[in-house]
Design a protein around this motif. Structure first.
Motif, short mmCIF file in Angstrom:
data_model
loop_
_atom_site.label_atom_id
_atom_site.label_comp_id
_atom_site.label_asym_id
_atom_site.label_seq_id
_atom_site.Cartn_x
_atom_site.Cartn_y
_atom_site.Cartn_z
N LEU B 71 -3.59 3.65 45.24
CA LEU B 71 -4.29 4.73 45.55
C LEU B 71 -3.22 5.35 46.53
O LEU B 71 -2.86 6.88 46.50
CB LEU B 71 -5.38 4.93 45.97
CG LEU B 71 -6.80 4.82 44.49
CD1 LEU B 71 -8.18 4.17 45.27
CD2 LEU B 71 -6.75 5.38 43.51
N ASN B 74 -0.24 6.98 44.67
CA ASN B 74 -0.34 8.52 44.22
C ASN B 74 -1.29 9.41 45.35
O ASN B 74 -2.60 9.59 44.75
CB ASN B 74 -0.21 8.45 42.58
CG ASN B 74 -0.15 7.42 42.03
OD1 ASN B 74 1.31 5.89 43.04
ND2 ASN B 74 -0.59 6.67 40.98
N PRO B 75 -0.34 9.57 45.59
CA PRO B 75 -1.89 10.74 46.79
C PRO B 75 -2.51 12.20 45.96
O PRO B 75 -3.25 12.29 46.95
CB PRO B 75 -1.05 10.89 48.46
CG PRO B 75 1.02 10.82 47.91
CD PRO B 75 0.78 9.94 46.78
N MET B 76 -1.52 12.08 45.44
CA MET B 76 -2.72 13.40 44.77
C MET B 76 -3.75 13.00 43.99
O MET B 76 -4.43 13.88 43.31
CB MET B 76 -1.59 14.21 43.89
CG MET B 76 0.20 14.10 43.69
SD MET B 76 0.27 15.22 45.11
CE MET B 76 -0.38 17.40 44.45
N GLN B 77 -4.72 11.99 44.11
CA GLN B 77 -5.36 11.62 42.94
C GLN B 77 -6.46 12.08 43.99
O GLN B 77 -6.79 12.05 45.18
CB GLN B 77 -5.34 10.27 42.58
CG GLN B 77 -4.79 10.28 41.88
CD GLN B 77 -5.16 7.85 41.28
OE1 GLN B 77 -3.69 7.34 41.84
NE2 GLN B 77 -5.40 8.09 40.15
N ASP B 78 -7.59 11.47 43.35
CA ASP B 78 -8.84 11.71 43.82
C ASP B 78 -9.27 10.94 45.05
O ASP B 78 -9.26 10.05 44.76
CB ASP B 78 -10.14 11.70 42.79
CG ASP B 78 -11.73 12.39 43.40
OD1 ASP B 78 -11.96 12.20 44.85
OD2 ASP B 78 -12.12 12.86 42.91
N CYS B 79 -9.60 11.29 46.02
CA CYS B 79 -10.25 10.49 47.36
C CYS B 79 -11.98 9.42 46.91
O CYS B 79 -11.82 8.00 47.69
CB CYS B 79 -10.82 11.56 48.68
SG CYS B 79 -11.02 11.04 50.31
#
Lengths: 146, 146
Positions: B71, B74-79
């Motif tokens: 996670l 790929n920091p663009m994903q939802d938290c």
DNA sequence: AAAATCTCTATAGTCACTATAGAGTCAAGT
DNA sequence: ACTTGACTCTATAGTGACTATAGAGATTTT
């Protein structure tokens, strides 16, 4: 009264492979065999296996159990060793509990840090995990055993 | 700024072999090598290893950590996933604590049974372990890691 | 140059099982 | 008698997160 390994497994709530494993480890004595080479168990085995399983349910290691069985097998000895062993085990459990509780506090702290932001990038949890505020080897291992 | 594996070990409080193990498991990327085939680490490795050790000190499994690193990468994903993972881990810890506390009650009960008799034969502890009053697989494993 | 320290790879061991493969045994049904 | 299915046998490998060991090469210190 001779039963086969599958029946013993049912009676003791212990898997067949585990019984064979205990035999290999020297916790259970080698049983008699049938004409077809099947293991045949009697009362003594049943009782001994129940003892072992009970100890395991109390989270004792096999080597602790081996020690207890050894004491049980020469009943002339002093009972103090049994006591000592149990005492040590209780202390271990206590230490483990307190380590886990401390752990949990850290985890709950961490959970608070998530502001509900959309992106992982801004998530306080990962940031909290990145900078090491508290160093300390936890004294516990995971894994749930069925 | 390139450091060797021993220095990285000192900085992270983690053994050399463990660092190599993390590399083999894909948690740490393969570092550059010196002329003599020694591993050379930079800032990114140091920080990543600290992250891993911090997670381990919170008793997360390597596969949980792998997920968090994924996670993070790929920091663009939802938290939300980070949250979910942490939540699940907290629940696990809670379950483990309550299992251990129950365990401890049994052990303390058992301790009371020793009447201080001289012989093992008459010791209430061993007798208490023999007859199974409470059946229940404990959901915990021993072993202290240090 | 020699000795001490560090690093390399590869392999096996830890604990308490669990899973798998491939074969043999036994009781019940056809 | 034959087949089906359940049970049992041995031996081996896998689990998780490392730890320990062997035997070799690299680098640093004396």
């Amino acid at each position: 009264m001779e039963i086969r390994i599958g029946d013993l497994a049912k009676r003791s709530g212990c898997e067949v492979v585990t019984i064979r494993y205990y035999e290999k480890e020297g916790l259970l004595p080698k049983p008699a065999r049938s004409g077809g080479n099947f293991r045949l168990y009697g009362e003594a085995h049943i009782e001994r296996l129940q003892f072992i399983r009970h100890c395991r349910s109390l989270d004792m290691t096999l080597s602790e159990i081996r020690a207890l069985l050894g004491l049980r097998d020469n009943p002339m000895q002093d009972c103090g060793e049994v006591n000592t062993l149990l005492e040590a085990h209780i202390q271990q459990v206590e230490m483990r509990v307190s380590a886990l509780l401390q752990l949990k506090r850290h985890l709950v702290d961490l959970r608070e840090k998530c502001s509900g932001s959309r992106s992982v990038e801004a998530c306080g949890i990962l940031q909290g995990l990145g900078n090491c505020n508290y160093h300390g080897e936890s004294a516990t291992n995971s894994q749930t055993s069925g």
